[in-house]
Design a protein around this motif. Structure first.
Motif, PDB file in Angstrom:
ATOM      1  N   ALA A  53       0.835  -1.208   0.000  1.00 57.23           N
ATOM      2  CA  ALA A  53       0.000   0.000   0.000  1.00 57.23           C
ATOM      3  C   ALA A  53       0.869   1.257   0.000  1.00 57.23           C
ATOM      4  O   ALA A  53       0.590   2.222  -0.707  1.00 57.23           O
ATOM      5  CB  ALA A  53      -0.944  -0.006   1.198  1.00 57.23           C
ATOM      6  N   ARG A  54       1.947   1.237   0.795  1.00 57.22           N
ATOM      7  CA  ARG A  54       2.874   2.373   0.834  1.00 57.22           C
ATOM      8  C   ARG A  54       3.537   2.574  -0.531  1.00 57.22           C
ATOM      9  O   ARG A  54       3.716   3.701  -0.989  1.00 57.22           O
ATOM     10  CB  ARG A  54       3.965   2.152   1.884  1.00 57.22           C
ATOM     11  CG  ARG A  54       3.554   2.486   3.260  1.00 57.22           C
ATOM     12  CD  ARG A  54       3.760   3.964   3.563  1.00 57.22           C
ATOM     13  NE  ARG A  54       2.960   4.310   4.725  1.00 57.22           N
ATOM     14  CZ  ARG A  54       2.060   5.278   4.745  1.00 57.22           C
ATOM     15  NH1 ARG A  54       1.851   6.020   3.688  1.00 57.22           N
ATOM     16  NH2 ARG A  54       1.370   5.525   5.822  1.00 57.22           N
ATOM     17  N   ALA A  55       3.916   1.461  -1.160  1.00 56.61           N
ATOM     18  CA  ALA A  55       4.555   1.542  -2.486  1.00 56.61           C
ATOM     19  C   ALA A  55       3.592   2.143  -3.508  1.00 56.61           C
ATOM     20  O   ALA A  55       3.981   2.981  -4.323  1.00 56.61           O
ATOM     21  CB  ALA A  55       5.026   0.156  -2.933  1.00 56.61           C
ATOM     22  N   VAL A  56       2.336   1.724  -3.462  1.00 56.66           N
ATOM     23  CA  VAL A  56       1.315   2.257  -4.379  1.00 56.66           C
ATOM     24  C   VAL A  56       1.136   3.748  -4.145  1.00 56.66           C
ATOM     25  O   VAL A  56       1.091   4.537  -5.092  1.00 56.66           O
ATOM     26  CB  VAL A  56      -0.031   1.501  -4.203  1.00 56.66           C
ATOM     27  CG1 VAL A  56      -1.163   2.226  -4.906  1.00 56.66           C
ATOM     28  CG2 VAL A  56       0.092   0.074  -4.705  1.00 56.66           C
ATOM     29  N   GLU A  57       1.071   4.148  -2.879  1.00 53.44           N
ATOM     30  CA  GLU A  57       0.896   5.561  -2.556  1.00 53.44           C
ATOM     31  C   GLU A  57       2.069   6.381  -3.093  1.00 53.44           C
ATOM     32  O   GLU A  57       1.886   7.442  -3.684  1.00 53.44           O
ATOM     33  CB  GLU A  57       0.760   5.721  -1.029  1.00 53.44           C
ATOM     34  CG  GLU A  57       0.322   7.115  -0.576  1.00 53.44           C
ATOM     35  CD  GLU A  57       1.468   8.101  -0.456  1.00 53.44           C
ATOM     36  OE1 GLU A  57       1.236   9.308  -0.633  1.00 53.44           O
ATOM     37  OE2 GLU A  57       2.619   7.669  -0.216  1.00 53.44           O
TER      38      GLU A  57
END
Length: 107
Positions: free
Chosen positions: A60-64
């Motif tokens: 999720a952090r990578a996507v953000e």
């Protein structure tokens, strides 16, 4: 357990904040991104494995980060013309592209 819940809520909130910023004024993209984010979190809401949750938080952090740093809005203004609308933050870190490799200076 509570610390994990807070991390999940934080990344959920950050994804939506980034979504609103990146897709500003594009209702179709705003809605699609909102539905996708909510769907992914809903799908995994009963996950209990700390290891799996940790991996999903990392994803999720990578996507953000990708959304925030790599997505630029474009608007069709003519049949074969797109107007790009980069956010200010994207322009600040921009490095000019060069076909020729830079000479590395050695001390």
């Amino acid at each position: 357990k509570m610390g994990t819940r807070l991390k999940v809520l934080r990344v959920f909130r950050d994804l939506h904040k980034t979504r609103r910023h990146v897709f500003k004024d594009d209702d179709r993209a705003l809605t699609a991104a909102r539905l996708k984010i909510n769907d992914e979190f809903q799908k995994n809401k009963n996950e209990t494995s700390e290891e799996n949750i940790k991996e999903m938080l990392k994803m999720a952090r990578a996507v953000e980060t990708i959304l925030r740093e790599n997505v630029i809005q474009g608007e069709h203004v003519e049949q074969n013309k797109i107007l790009l609308r980069p956010r200010e933050s994207l322009l600040l870190d921009n490095v000019p592209y060069s076909d020729t490799p830079r000479n590395k200076t050695r001390p």
